[in-house]
Design a protein around this motif. Structure first.
Motif, short mmCIF file in Angstrom:
data_model
loop_
_atom_site.label_atom_id
_atom_site.label_comp_id
_atom_site.label_asym_id
_atom_site.label_seq_id
_atom_site.Cartn_x
_atom_site.Cartn_y
_atom_site.Cartn_z
N UNK A 141 0.88 -1.13 0.06
CA UNK A 141 0.08 -0.01 -0.04
C UNK A 141 1.04 1.03 -0.08
N UNK A 142 2.02 1.33 0.60
CA UNK A 142 2.87 2.34 0.76
C UNK A 142 3.53 2.58 -0.39
N UNK A 143 4.12 1.38 -1.19
CA UNK A 143 4.69 1.68 -2.48
C UNK A 143 3.55 2.31 -3.60
N UNK A 144 2.51 1.82 -3.39
CA UNK A 144 1.34 2.18 -4.27
C UNK A 144 0.81 3.76 -4.18
N UNK A 145 1.02 4.01 -2.89
CA UNK A 145 0.67 5.48 -2.89
C UNK A 145 1.87 6.39 -3.09
N UNK A 146 2.87 5.87 -3.02
CA UNK A 146 4.20 6.50 -3.52
C UNK A 146 3.88 6.67 -5.26
N UNK A 147 3.49 5.60 -5.90
CA UNK A 147 3.40 5.38 -7.21
C UNK A 147 2.29 6.69 -7.63
N UNK A 148 1.34 6.60 -6.90
CA UNK A 148 0.08 7.38 -7.30
C UNK A 148 0.53 9.01 -6.90
N UNK A 149 1.42 9.34 -6.12
CA UNK A 149 1.83 10.61 -5.91
C UNK A 149 2.79 10.91 -7.23
N UNK A 150 3.50 10.07 -7.71
CA UNK A 150 4.51 10.06 -8.90
C UNK A 150 3.64 10.47 -10.02
N UNK A 151 2.57 9.78 -10.04
CA UNK A 151 1.93 9.77 -11.36
C UNK A 151 1.07 10.87 -11.30
N UNK A 152 0.66 11.62 -10.07
CA UNK A 152 0.10 12.88 -10.04
C UNK A 152 0.96 14.03 -10.54
N UNK A 153 2.21 13.92 -9.81
CA UNK A 153 3.24 14.93 -10.02
C UNK A 153 3.47 15.13 -11.77
N UNK A 154 3.74 14.02 -12.24
CA UNK A 154 4.05 13.65 -13.48
C UNK A 154 2.96 14.31 -14.46
N UNK A 155 1.54 14.07 -13.94
CA UNK A 155 0.54 14.47 -14.73
C UNK A 155 0.42 16.20 -14.87
N UNK A 156 0.68 16.54 -13.60
CA UNK A 156 0.51 17.89 -13.13
C UNK A 156 1.55 18.88 -13.70
N UNK A 157 2.80 18.21 -13.79
CA UNK A 157 3.89 18.74 -14.72
C UNK A 157 3.71 18.92 -16.29
N UNK A 158 3.21 17.95 -16.78
CA UNK A 158 2.82 17.64 -18.12
C UNK A 158 1.59 18.78 -18.60
N UNK A 159 0.62 19.01 -17.78
CA UNK A 159 -0.29 20.01 -17.91
C UNK A 159 0.14 21.21 -17.71
N UNK A 160 0.94 21.44 -16.86
CA UNK A 160 1.39 22.75 -16.44
C UNK A 160 2.42 23.34 -17.70
N UNK A 161 2.83 22.44 -18.34
CA UNK A 161 3.51 22.83 -19.71
C UNK A 161 2.80 23.49 -20.82
N UNK A 162 3.15 24.28 -21.51
CA UNK A 162 2.56 25.18 -22.40
C UNK A 162 2.46 24.32 -23.61
N UNK A 163 2.98 23.38 -23.88
CA UNK A 163 2.96 22.38 -25.13
C UNK A 163 1.83 21.18 -24.87
N UNK A 164 1.37 20.95 -23.75
CA UNK A 164 0.59 19.86 -23.56
C UNK A 164 -0.70 20.09 -22.83
N UNK A 165 -1.60 19.54 -23.51
CA UNK A 165 -3.08 19.92 -23.21
C UNK A 165 -3.85 18.67 -22.56
#
Length: 142
Positions: free
Chosen positions: A81-105
């Protein structure tokens, strides 16, 4: 006079003493037999106590082993569960970074770095489900 019988006749007191001695011997033999019976009963009682103790210790050992096995599985579930939560956070950060960039919608499984994270999440979820089922099965057996 001829001495055919060297024994002298016994008096009434002597007869009584001999009779008492014989009675004491018989009583002693009976008492010894009674003590032997008591001794055997006592030894059987002790043997049954030892057997009961062995069974109790064996059952306690099994219960401790069972508890230990379940505890290990619970710890593994917590770690997954701890590893899973860590991966969810990593996915969320990656998603936020991608959407925050100007070239990705939008973000999808084909977005760089997202696919491998989704694969790891799926694998961990499968392992977690297997561990939870294993624990549930062990708990239902008892």
């Amino acid at each position: 006079m001829s001495d055919e019988n060297n024994e002298t006749p016994q008096t009434a007191d002597e007869n009584q003493t001999v009779s008492q001695a014989e009675g004491q011997q018989e009583h002693g033999a009976a008492e010894e037999k009674g003590n032997s019976s008591f001794k055997n009963k006592f030894l059987k009682f002790l043997d049954s106590g030892v057997e009961a103790s062995k069974k109790g210790i064996n059952n306690a050992g099994k219960a401790i082993s069972d508890f230990s096995d379940k505890s290990v599985v619970r710890i593994e579930i917590t770690q997954l569960n701890s590893k899973l939560e860590k991966l969810y956070k990593e996915l969320g950060k990656l998603t936020a970074d991608c959407l925050a960039s100007d070239d990705q919608q939008a973000v999808s499984a084909q977005t760089s770095g997202v696919g491998p994270l989704l694969q790891q999440i799926a694998e961990l979820r499968l392992k977690l489900t297997q561990k939870e089922e294993s624990l549930k099965t062990e708990t239902e057996k008892k």
